[in-house]
Design a protein around this motif. Sequence first.
Motif, PDB file in Angstrom:
ATOM      1  N   SER A 358       0.827  -1.201   0.000  1.00 41.23           N
ATOM      2  CA  SER A 358       0.000   0.000   0.000  1.00 41.23           C
ATOM      3  C   SER A 358       0.867   1.258   0.000  1.00 41.23           C
ATOM      4  N   ALA A 362       1.269   4.237  -2.809  1.00 37.92           N
ATOM      5  CA  ALA A 362       1.270   5.671  -2.503  1.00 37.92           C
ATOM      6  C   ALA A 362       2.507   6.364  -3.083  1.00 37.92           C
ATOM      7  N   ARG A 405      -8.210   9.410  -4.931  1.00 43.75           N
ATOM      8  CA  ARG A 405      -7.068   8.934  -4.127  1.00 43.75           C
ATOM      9  C   ARG A 405      -7.477   8.765  -2.669  1.00 43.75           C
ATOM     10  N   ARG A 406      -8.235   9.727  -2.191  1.00 37.06           N
ATOM     11  CA  ARG A 406      -8.656   9.678  -0.785  1.00 37.06           C
ATOM     12  C   ARG A 406      -9.525   8.436  -0.544  1.00 37.06           C
ATOM     13  N   LEU A 409      -7.189   5.641  -0.260  1.00 38.46           N
ATOM     14  CA  LEU A 409      -6.419   5.713   0.987  1.00 38.46           C
ATOM     15  C   LEU A 409      -7.276   5.317   2.195  1.00 38.46           C
ATOM     16  N   GLU A 410      -8.516   5.774   2.186  1.00 39.81           N
ATOM     17  CA  GLU A 410      -9.347   5.557   3.372  1.00 39.81           C
ATOM     18  C   GLU A 410     -10.107   4.239   3.341  1.00 39.81           C
ATOM     19  N   ALA A 417      -0.552   3.025   4.553  1.00 40.91           N
ATOM     20  CA  ALA A 417      -0.204   3.981   3.501  1.00 40.91           C
ATOM     21  C   ALA A 417      -0.375   5.426   3.987  1.00 40.91           C
ATOM     22  N   GLN A 418      -1.268   5.628   4.930  1.00 40.38           N
ATOM     23  CA  GLN A 418      -1.458   6.987   5.450  1.00 40.38           C
ATOM     24  C   GLN A 418      -0.293   7.390   6.345  1.00 40.38           C
ATOM     25  N   ALA A 424      -1.763  11.444   1.751  1.00 38.32           N
ATOM     26  CA  ALA A 424      -3.005  12.016   2.279  1.00 38.32           C
ATOM     27  C   ALA A 424      -2.959  13.541   2.320  1.00 38.32           C
TER      28      ALA A 424
END
Lengths: 569, 434
Positions: A358, A362, A405-406, A409-410, A417-418, A424
Amino acid sequence: MELEIKNGTVYDPLNKVNGDRMDILIKDGMIVKKLHGKHEVIDASGKLVMPGGVEIHSHFAGGKETAGRLLRPEDGARTVYPKRNGLRSGSGYSMPSSFTAGYLYAQMGYTMCNTPAMPPLFARHTHEELGDVPIVDKSAYPTFDGNWFVMRYLKEDDPDKLAACVAWFLRATKGLVIKLVNPGGTENWGWGKNAVGIDDPVIGFDVTPGEIIKGLAEVNERLKLPHSIHLHPNNLGKPGNIETTIETLDLGKSIKTDKGRQSIYLTHAQFHSFGGDSWKNFESKADELAKYINSCDHVVCDTGNVTLDETTTMTSDGPMEYFLHNLTHLKWVNKDVELETAPGITPFIYSRKNPVHSVQWAIGLELALLIDDPFKVLLATDHPNGGPFTRYPRIIAWLMSEPYRRYYLEERVHKGAQKGSSLATLDREYTFSDIATVTRAGQAKALGLSELKGHLGVGAHGDVAIYDINPSEIDPSNDFKAVEKGFAKTVYTIKDGEIVVRDGEIVAAPQGRTYWANPVVDHELDREMLKDVEQYFKKYYSVNLANYPVQKEYLERGREIQIDARDVK
Amino acid sequence: MEKHTDVICPFCGTLCDDIEVHVEKGRVMEALNACKLGNAKFMSMNKKHRHLVPMVREGDGFVETTIEDAVERVARMLLDAKRPLLYGWATTECEAQSVGIELAEEVGGVVDSCASVCHGPSVLAIQDVGFPSVTLGEVKNRADLDIYWGSNPMHAHPRHMSRYSRYPRGYFRERGQQDRTVIVIDVRRTDTAGIADKFLQVSPGDDYELVNAFRTLLNDGDIPDEVAGVAKKDIEGALELMKTCQFGMLFFGVGLTMSPGKHRNIDNAISLVIDLNKYTKFSLMPMRGHYNVTGFSEVLTWQSGFPFGVDYTRGYPQYNPGETTSVELLSRGEVDAVFVVGSDPAANFPKKAVEHLAKIPSAVIEPHETPTTYLCDLKIPSAIAGIEVAGTAYRMDNVPIRVRKIMDPPAGLYSDREILKMILEKVREIKNGA
Ligand code: SF4
Ligand SMILES: [Zn+2]
């Protein structure tokens, strides 16, 4: 044959055309100012028009590519392409077969593809296979990372013969670019060893990776090659490798070029931007690499995006593939090539649930968003290593949409990855012009082929991609799905003025050109160097010199780029 | 006299490229550097027995026909069949193989090579566990240990050891033979065993057990005093050599691929080699027989995604060894026409498969008379690839080499490639007409 593309919304960064409504005219395969005769008209109103896409780094054809297909019948069975419209059938999800690869690229609007790691001894294979990749123009980059002649001349401190010998190999293999993969490491792999830093010794040759890189970067400029050296540095894919990467790039600082381009091309930068010292504290160092590239002008890179797919990794980095195999215990192919290089292959399953994968996902995006000038960071997945090239539309959509992307990510990828990256915090969104840069204009420029490729000005090849995306209506940030869909298949792809794709379907499959470089050095020097080559061939190669160079029969539409380098003597 | 240098021997997978052939008035006078087998291949050019026109079966015998008629017959045979088999390809150049694959796709047939009766099991094993290998020049420059297992190169690949393994001097092996150790593992004491430093005689059919014994010891297990007819101390001794060499190489032949266990033997042997890489550099390579059987698998793989036994009946490539491979298809009567190019299935297929082959319509392109040409309904003679026709071939280590043309074929003879192209065109013509 004349063609008019009317009223499209055109993005052509090399000519500073940024979403203007205009007509593109093509005659005899080239972009022209005016048409005279009766001609076909394509109404491109409300459509996005760009130059044909240029792929700068994709393992779509060659010896290890075919070995990768052979290794994985499960990948072939996963996706099949039936025979239709008089075209050829094929198979392969991560590694499509040859005809299919040509069709798929053309359907995405690509009109040139370069295969980036050709062991010279297998050049004949690469060209035979390239002949079965229809539509797109092509080239291959011969590998020099473990070349015994190169190391010998470096050790003997004979830069002239070194240059002559590189010129000879380009000619013999019909290659376009000096490619380096884990310099020195592939030779050491002959003994099961590696070279992870630029000062590590190359066993039996008394040179270092750094000397190979620097020496060949200098040769590259003396030979006035269109592209710079194309570099896959040492230490790929290891936590903390950012240090090696930066040290490596520093080697290019002092290289002078009068070509107005980079002196080092760093490929699949994602795999070289790792921090931490183990997989446990693994983290992104994309910010560090981006800072470096933003502050200098001798480096251009491509992203090497990870797309979170099951894929087949294949590189000329044999020791790295063995390392991967030991991580995953999946099947493993090794293909060391005498006096030259050491390719390897192993399947790899990138998982959204895996923190490391992940973060890798990113990093590829961070690089694209953190490097200010899109001409310095081109879009590629190192197909199929980070993921198959068929994922490009999704990457484009990620780059154009912060919400997309968000969402990943979420909701989609591992939370790691955050923490492990800055993605982020990045709200930059690519424009259509940026996309045109990172998928064609930038590639053409970095390759030194921007006279003919990557733009729509007069004198360029009549290679055009028309997408069913209306830039004045769409909001890419929110309509990311429409962006992804729109870039997946063109309404038209035009190659040399001929319509090859219509409404996403292949309608013609002509043979493309194959570009290769022929720098001609001083005749005397060439003769002297060839004496060494003859002697080495007799003693160490397993084929005779007379049977080594690729014969002209293998390039149906070969295009020689002849370069006067007679000042090398 | 014409002197041709750097000629490639189109006989075995060693694909020697240093032959010097002397030709005078269309006769081969000499083939310098070639071994007995290669020499025989070149010298056979002088024999008078070649057919120059296609022959079609009529009653108990054959009558002559024209190339046009022969081409049309093959085209119609392939189109009339529900599932034709296009078999062979190991002794022709890649350019011809490529047309053959396109033809198979066009008629919706199965295309397969003799891999299914020689090294098919090796391919299956590769697809299971992988394949750590190197080119032959690596062996020459680096290897200090060569193992031949179930392979007798002295007879089947006579120059293999002199060019790559036992004898040559290499960059890191300056003293040649003195720097190298050779182990032979076989069911009988072959001539190759005679020149080896160590010979392990494995009892017939027990290869798998012997590989297992090596792996068990390597992974700290223990074995009985004797395994597969070999004493424990000999197994240990050989293993010690493998672990302590600098660069080891395992060459394996049909003795291993075709002994009971088949692809499981190779699976296990590859796994042994992968295990050995924890200790040192170790690689392996199949001793491919026909000179271009490797080329066929390369071309078919890049075009279709699969290396042999590819079924195009559904319009896309399907690969399922055991189901889409020739011996099984013939034995089960699942193909209804056979087109053979550059191979002799009647000589080396099981009886049941050959019986079915004899029953269904068949045609063959082949320069010489073979058991298969006796069985078939139509035979088309062709020029000899690698002597009368240039083109690509892939050595056993996948290195691509362009075989040379050193003389013209007799007037009226076409190359395999040309004949296949004519058939493909005819097929398309008939399809479009209908
Ligand atoms: S070893 Fe094989 S290729 Fe070499 S000469 Fe003998 S038969 Fe020909
Ligand atoms: Zn790559």
